[in-house]
Scaffold this motif. Structure first.
Motif, mmCIF file in Angstrom:
data_model
loop_
_atom_site.group_PDB
_atom_site.id
_atom_site.type_symbol
_atom_site.label_atom_id
_atom_site.label_comp_id
_atom_site.label_asym_id
_atom_site.label_seq_id
_atom_site.Cartn_x
_atom_site.Cartn_y
_atom_site.Cartn_z
ATOM 1 N N THR A 140 2.335 -14.495 -7.486
ATOM 2 C CA THR A 140 2.270 -13.645 -6.300
ATOM 3 C C THR A 140 1.100 -12.668 -6.412
ATOM 4 N N VAL A 141 0.803 -12.017 -5.310
ATOM 5 C CA VAL A 141 -0.277 -11.026 -5.289
ATOM 6 C C VAL A 141 -0.005 -9.922 -6.313
ATOM 7 N N ASP A 142 1.201 -9.392 -6.291
ATOM 8 C CA ASP A 142 1.533 -8.270 -7.176
ATOM 9 C C ASP A 142 1.508 -8.678 -8.647
ATOM 10 N N GLU A 143 2.069 -9.856 -8.947
ATOM 11 C CA GLU A 143 2.047 -10.351 -10.331
ATOM 12 C C GLU A 143 0.608 -10.525 -10.806
ATOM 13 N N ALA A 144 -0.214 -11.073 -9.927
ATOM 14 C CA ALA A 144 -1.603 -11.349 -10.301
ATOM 15 C C ALA A 144 -2.350 -10.067 -10.644
ATOM 16 N N ILE A 145 -2.221 -9.056 -9.799
ATOM 17 C CA ILE A 145 -2.926 -7.794 -10.048
ATOM 18 C C ILE A 145 -2.474 -7.192 -11.377
ATOM 19 N N ALA A 146 -1.165 -7.265 -11.646
ATOM 20 C CA ALA A 146 -0.634 -6.712 -12.901
ATOM 21 C C ALA A 146 -1.129 -7.496 -14.114
ATOM 22 N N GLN A 147 -1.123 -8.835 -14.029
ATOM 23 C CA GLN A 147 -1.548 -9.674 -15.153
ATOM 24 C C GLN A 147 -3.039 -9.508 -15.434
ATOM 25 N N ILE A 148 -3.810 -9.397 -14.390
ATOM 26 C CA ILE A 148 -5.258 -9.231 -14.562
ATOM 27 C C ILE A 148 -5.562 -7.900 -15.249
ATOM 28 N N ALA A 149 -4.857 -6.855 -14.812
ATOM 29 C CA ALA A 149 -5.066 -5.536 -15.414
ATOM 30 C C ALA A 149 -4.643 -5.530 -16.879
ATOM 31 N N GLN A 150 -3.582 -6.278 -17.204
ATOM 32 C CA GLN A 150 -3.088 -6.304 -18.578
ATOM 33 C C GLN A 150 -3.973 -7.135 -19.504
ATOM 34 N N TYR A 151 -4.347 -8.331 -19.064
ATOM 35 C CA TYR A 151 -5.052 -9.258 -19.950
ATOM 36 C C TYR A 151 -6.576 -9.201 -19.835
ATOM 37 N N ARG A 152 -7.085 -8.739 -18.712
ATOM 38 C CA ARG A 152 -8.534 -8.641 -18.490
ATOM 39 C C ARG A 152 -9.267 -9.915 -18.925
ATOM 40 N N PRO A 153 -8.945 -11.027 -18.280
ATOM 41 C CA PRO A 153 -9.594 -12.294 -18.644
ATOM 42 C C PRO A 153 -11.049 -12.310 -18.203
ATOM 43 N N GLU A 154 -11.789 -13.245 -18.706
ATOM 44 C CA GLU A 154 -13.174 -13.396 -18.255
ATOM 45 C C GLU A 154 -13.219 -13.969 -16.848
ATOM 46 N N VAL A 155 -12.289 -14.885 -16.557
ATOM 47 C CA VAL A 155 -12.254 -15.544 -15.247
ATOM 48 C C VAL A 155 -10.817 -15.600 -14.733
ATOM 49 N N VAL A 156 -10.661 -15.386 -13.436
ATOM 50 C CA VAL A 156 -9.367 -15.578 -12.780
ATOM 51 C C VAL A 156 -9.485 -16.778 -11.851
ATOM 52 N N LEU A 157 -8.672 -17.796 -12.098
ATOM 53 C CA LEU A 157 -8.581 -18.949 -11.193
ATOM 54 C C LEU A 157 -7.567 -18.579 -10.128
ATOM 55 N N LEU A 158 -8.034 -18.396 -8.909
ATOM 56 C CA LEU A 158 -7.247 -17.725 -7.882
ATOM 57 C C LEU A 158 -7.028 -18.567 -6.636
ATOM 58 N N ASP A 159 -5.752 -18.832 -6.330
ATOM 59 C CA ASP A 159 -5.435 -19.513 -5.079
ATOM 60 C C ASP A 159 -5.689 -18.548 -3.925
ATOM 61 N N VAL A 160 -6.129 -19.065 -2.797
ATOM 62 C CA VAL A 160 -6.453 -18.215 -1.656
ATOM 63 C C VAL A 160 -5.202 -17.721 -0.949
#
Length: 212
Positions: free
Chosen positions: A33-53
């Protein structure tokens, strides 16, 4: 190793993508979900996010909302949109939000892996059939069209296209796996945001914008 977070609301697709990615790409986390994604990105700070539109949650902005919600990390995290959609408004919307590339889900694991590496290295990557369109859109009236489409959420855009093509509310609901009541709500929002008074005006607007 290139680190990634995979964001898609279909668990089967996420699992398949994880197994298809090359060995030098490490999936740190997944989100649906949008909310999960924002939280996971902030936590893990990956080099790339593969993101569904198109994603559930948040305010209905889908992948674009995820990018906007991670704006403070754009200098270190790069977004690669991955979607079944090759609709003009979807492509331009996420690119304008800050995505570095856009590939369709028909791409092979090898192609997606190559795109991840390229985006991680700072390049912009698009599926072959989208590259020309992106150049045209950013160099011509395509951007002006998107200024109006930016008012709509991803789901509202989907509903708008189907209704404008003549689908009934019931047919639209079946196509998008949502209720008729939800379709009615989205149509009301679309007409209000675009300052139109009926679905007939919506169809004329979409035809004039060459969206259908």
């Amino acid at each position: 190793m290139t680190t990634v977070v995979v964001v898609d609301d279909h668990a089967i697709f996420r699992s398949g993508l994880r197994s298809d990615l090359a060995a030098d790409i490490e999936v740190l986390a997944e989100a649906a979900t949008v909310d999960e994604a924002i939280a996971q990105i902030a936590q893990y700070r990956p080099e790339v996010v593969l993101l569904d539109v198109h994603l559930p949650g948040g305010r209905g902005g889908g992948g674009r909302e995820v990018i906007e919600g991670s704006a403070t990390l754009l200098a270190e995290v790069r977004f690669l949109a991955l979607s079944v959609s090759d609709a003009a408004e979807d492509v331009v919307s996420v690119i304008r939000a800050g995505a570095r590339g856009y590939v369709t889900k028909t791409s092979s694991g090898e192609e997606i892996s190559a795109a991840v590496r390229a985006v991680s290295g700072g390049d912009a990557v698009f599926s072959p059939r989208l590259a020309g369109f992106v150049l045209d859109a950013f160099g011509s009236a395509g951007v002006a069209v998107d200024d109006e489409l930016d008012r709509l959420s991803a789901r509202e855009g989907e509903v708008m296209r189907l209704i404008a093509r003549g689908y009934s509310y019931k047919e639209t609901a079946k196509q998008l796996f949502i209720s008729v009541k939800t379709v009615e709500t989205h149509v009301s929002a679309v007409l209000r945001k675009l300052q139109l008074s009926s679905r007939h005006e919506l169809t004329r607007w979409a035809v004039n914008k060459k969206l259908i």
